[in-house]
Write an enzyme that holds these catalytic residues in place. Structure first.
Site, PDB file in Angstrom:
ATOM      1  CB  CYS A  81     -43.739   3.911 -13.818  1.00  0.00           C
ATOM      2  SG  CYS A  81     -44.209   2.842 -12.276  1.00  0.00           S
ATOM      3  CG  HIS A 170     -46.883   2.448 -17.444  1.00  0.00           C
ATOM      4  ND1 HIS A 170     -45.787   2.259 -17.741  1.00  0.00           N
ATOM      5  CD2 HIS A 170     -47.047   2.007 -16.216  1.00  0.00           C
ATOM      6  CE1 HIS A 170     -45.035   1.742 -16.820  1.00  0.00           C
ATOM      7  NE2 HIS A 170     -45.771   1.681 -15.831  1.00  0.00           N
ATOM      8  CD  GLU A 172     -45.489   2.949 -21.458  1.00  0.00           C
ATOM      9  OE1 GLU A 172     -45.050   2.144 -20.478  1.00  0.00           O
ATOM     10  OE2 GLU A 172     -45.857   3.948 -21.164  1.00  0.00           O
ATOM     11  CB  SER A 223     -37.694 -19.890 -41.355  1.00  0.00           C
ATOM     12  OG  SER A 223     -38.122 -18.744 -41.163  1.00  0.00           O
ATOM     13  N   GLY A 224     -39.009 -19.013 -44.518  1.00  0.00           N
ATOM     14  CA  GLY A 224     -40.255 -18.738 -44.899  1.00  0.00           C
ATOM     15  C   GLY A 224     -41.220 -18.009 -44.152  1.00  0.00           C
ATOM     16  N   GLY A 225     -40.951 -17.551 -42.936  1.00  0.00           N
ATOM     17  CA  GLY A 225     -41.560 -16.513 -42.509  1.00  0.00           C
ATOM     18  C   GLY A 225     -41.146 -15.092 -43.052  1.00  0.00           C
ATOM     19  CB  VAL A 226     -42.780 -12.047 -41.900  1.00  0.00           C
ATOM     20  CG1 VAL A 226     -42.651 -10.531 -42.244  1.00  0.00           C
ATOM     21  CG2 VAL A 226     -44.170 -12.457 -42.126  1.00  0.00           C
ATOM     22  CG  ASP A 227     -39.328 -11.726 -38.625  1.00  0.00           C
ATOM     23  OD1 ASP A 227     -40.226 -10.854 -39.150  1.00  0.00           O
ATOM     24  OD2 ASP A 227     -39.314 -12.484 -37.535  1.00  0.00           O
ATOM     25  CB  SER A 228     -35.899 -15.586 -42.558  1.00  0.00           C
ATOM     26  OG  SER A 228     -37.073 -16.513 -42.980  1.00  0.00           O
ATOM     27  CB  THR A 229     -39.417 -13.885 -46.705  1.00  0.00           C
ATOM     28  OG1 THR A 229     -39.429 -15.240 -46.498  1.00  0.00           O
ATOM     29  CG2 THR A 229     -39.302 -13.740 -48.003  1.00  0.00           C
TER      30      THR A 229
END
Length: 510
Positions: A81, A170, A172, A223-229
């Site tokens: 583009c 595009h 993608e 936090s208990g989320g995926v990332d921080s765990t």
């Protein structure tokens, strides 16, 4: 250093998607600012370069320009583009405002043999996704047309002697049916032999954490989320008990979430300290309505609380579960107007923070983090959890965050989760939640007139959150959602359903 394809970001809403698609091919990709010097790109072992789209036009005075040295190398170059239009302008072609803007699906014809179209039938038309208001009127010298559409006679080109290619559409975006074929062909032209291996990422990251931290101590924002765990388990593997994990209840979590999270941590054998700081967060948010200010206040308060708990305990580092989209969306490559949002893991960090930051996941997308979590043995109950924004319900309450509003939204959100999770379709959904709007509408309950708040229900399907489509829920489910929220949550008398996709909307409302 691993071989890669570098994407130069000119501010396109699709830049992250380009990177993700390249990684789906098993090739490492990195996003860099559009003006990154060629020397820096070479240092990253780039075997190919992609120029992204942009909200700018190449003929504007403020139009972003890459390092001109890019065009003196033999590294394969693909312009998408705006990237194609910049190549046109750079090599002496002409780009002008189109009489007909082209947004959405279009049909192209492959008009000439090109290695980027290998495997595509030249006798057929191909569905692609266009998003532009300019078009190429004059082909630059030394280039040939390889694709055209009704509105864009020059919808694709290539240089006759150099590995330089341009696409007006595009590849993608999933709506470009054979887009992955095109990107794979470009990757083949780059000659990349090394594969992007997440197992190797784990070993390399653990070693890097050990080297970076040394004998220091780290405090983890879990936090208990995926990332921080996942970030916490990686770091625990690297430095053991020198990682101190703290769960901060900011008062903006979903109903029963603090107790559920702590139970999950205990089941995993993680020693986590529970800190209830909800009163502090709510006090600092009092009277604030601007979403960016709310994000930054919440982010700064997180840091202040962590800093206080780290003080005197010999902790020098703060662990955060920042992901690649957080970094990209929080980085104003083209100035403040192009920043999508300030993420509290990135945009809210105070300059004088006493803790150094370690972010082991900052080069990963969400689905890659989940794969790594499974490799680390983290339970599916955590890995399958919906993404939840760092600022929590603070950005799902439009306007000022008040305790009464939080209570209403928690109850409404619980109803949404309970009802949707009764249906098998919940397994295919990316997120489902409620948003409290700062407006009241007239209603009737019993024989009384009411004037109460409106809740919006947001349900989307996605694979990586870079693009998302609104979910077509069964009517009986939508009926249950509306009836239960209005009946069970005091202060709400109307429910609406969000039918906006990303883009142009975002998943969160703020």
């Amino acid at each position: 250093m691993i071989e890669s394809i570098v994407i130069l970001d000119f501010g396109s809403q699709y830049t992250q998607l380009i990177s993700r698609r390249i990684r789906e091919l098993g090739i490492y990709s990195q996003i860099l600012p559009y003006d990154t010097p060629l020397e820096r790109i070479r240092d990253l072992n780039a075997k190919g370069i992609i120029l992204s789209g942009s909200p700018f036009s190449v003929y504007q005075k403020a139009a972003p320009k890459p390092d001109d040295s890019l065009f003196d190398t033999d590294v394969p170059l693909l312009g998408i583009c705006y990237g194609m239009q910049y190549i046109t302008d750079r090599f002496g072609g002409t780009v002008q405002r189109s009489r007909t803007r082209e947004y959405g699906r279009a049909e192209i014809e492959v008009t000439s043999g090109s290695p980027v179209f290998d495997g595509m039938d030249r006798a057929s038309k191909h569905t692609v996704w266009m998003s532009h208001s300019d078009r190429i009127e004059k082909l630059p010298e030394g280039f040939e047309v390889i694709a055209s559409s009704e509105n864009s006679p020059i919808a694709g080109f290539q240089h006759s002697t150099r590995p330089v290619f341009g696409l007006q559409f595009h590849p993608e975006v999933s709506h470009t049916v054979e887009g992955m074929i095109i990107l794979k062909n470009f990757a083949i032209l780059c000659g990349i032999k090394e594969k992007w291996n997440l197992g190797e990422f784990i070993d390399r990251t653990v070693a890097e954490i050990r080297q970076t931290v040394g004998q220091d101590r780290v405090i983890g924002a879990i936090s208990g989320g995926v990332d921080s765990t996942v970030a916490s388990v990686l770091t625990r593997r690297a430095i053991g008990k020198r990682l101190k994990l703290v769960f901060i209840d900011n008062g903006l979590l979903r109903e029963s979430e603090p107790s559920d999270v702590m139970s999950a941590f205990r089941a995993m054998g993680l020693g986590v300290q529970h800190v209830d700081a909800s009163s502090l967060f709510l006090r600092r948010l009092r009277g604030v309505t601007d979403p960016e200010k709310k994000r930054k206040i919440i982010g700064k308060t997180f840091i202040d609380v962590f800093d206080r708990h780290a003080h005197g305990s010999g902790v020098q580092w703060l662990l955060q579960g920042t992901l690649y989209p957080d970094v990209i969306e929080s980085t104003p490559y083209l100035g403040p107007s192009q920043t999508i949002k300030s993420h509290h893991n990135v945009g809210g960090l105070p300059a004088a923070m006493r803790l150094k930051v370690i972010e082991p996941l900052r080069l990963l997308f969400k689905d890659e983090v989940r794969v790594i979590g499974r490799m680390l043995g983290i339970p599916d109950a955590i890995l399958a959890r919906q993404p939840f924004p760092g600022p929590g319900l603070g950005i799902r309450i439009l306007g000022e965050v008040r305790r009464g509003h939080i209570d209403m939204l928690k109850k409404a959100d619980r109803v949404v989760r309970e009802e949707i999770e009764k249906y098998p379709l919940s397994m295919t959904l990316w997120q489902y939640f409620a948003v409290l709007l700062p407006i009241k509408t007239v209603g009737i309950m019993g024989d009384e007139r009411t004037y109460e708040y409106v809740v919006a229900v947001r349900v989307v399907s996605s694979s990586d959150a870079m693009t998302a489509d609104w979910a077509r829920l069964p009517h009986e489910l939508m009926d249950r959602l509306s009836s239960r929220i209005i009946s069970e949550v005091d202060g709400i008398n109307r429910v609406v359903y969000d039918i906006s996709s990303k883009p142009p909307s975002t998943i969160e409302w703020e």
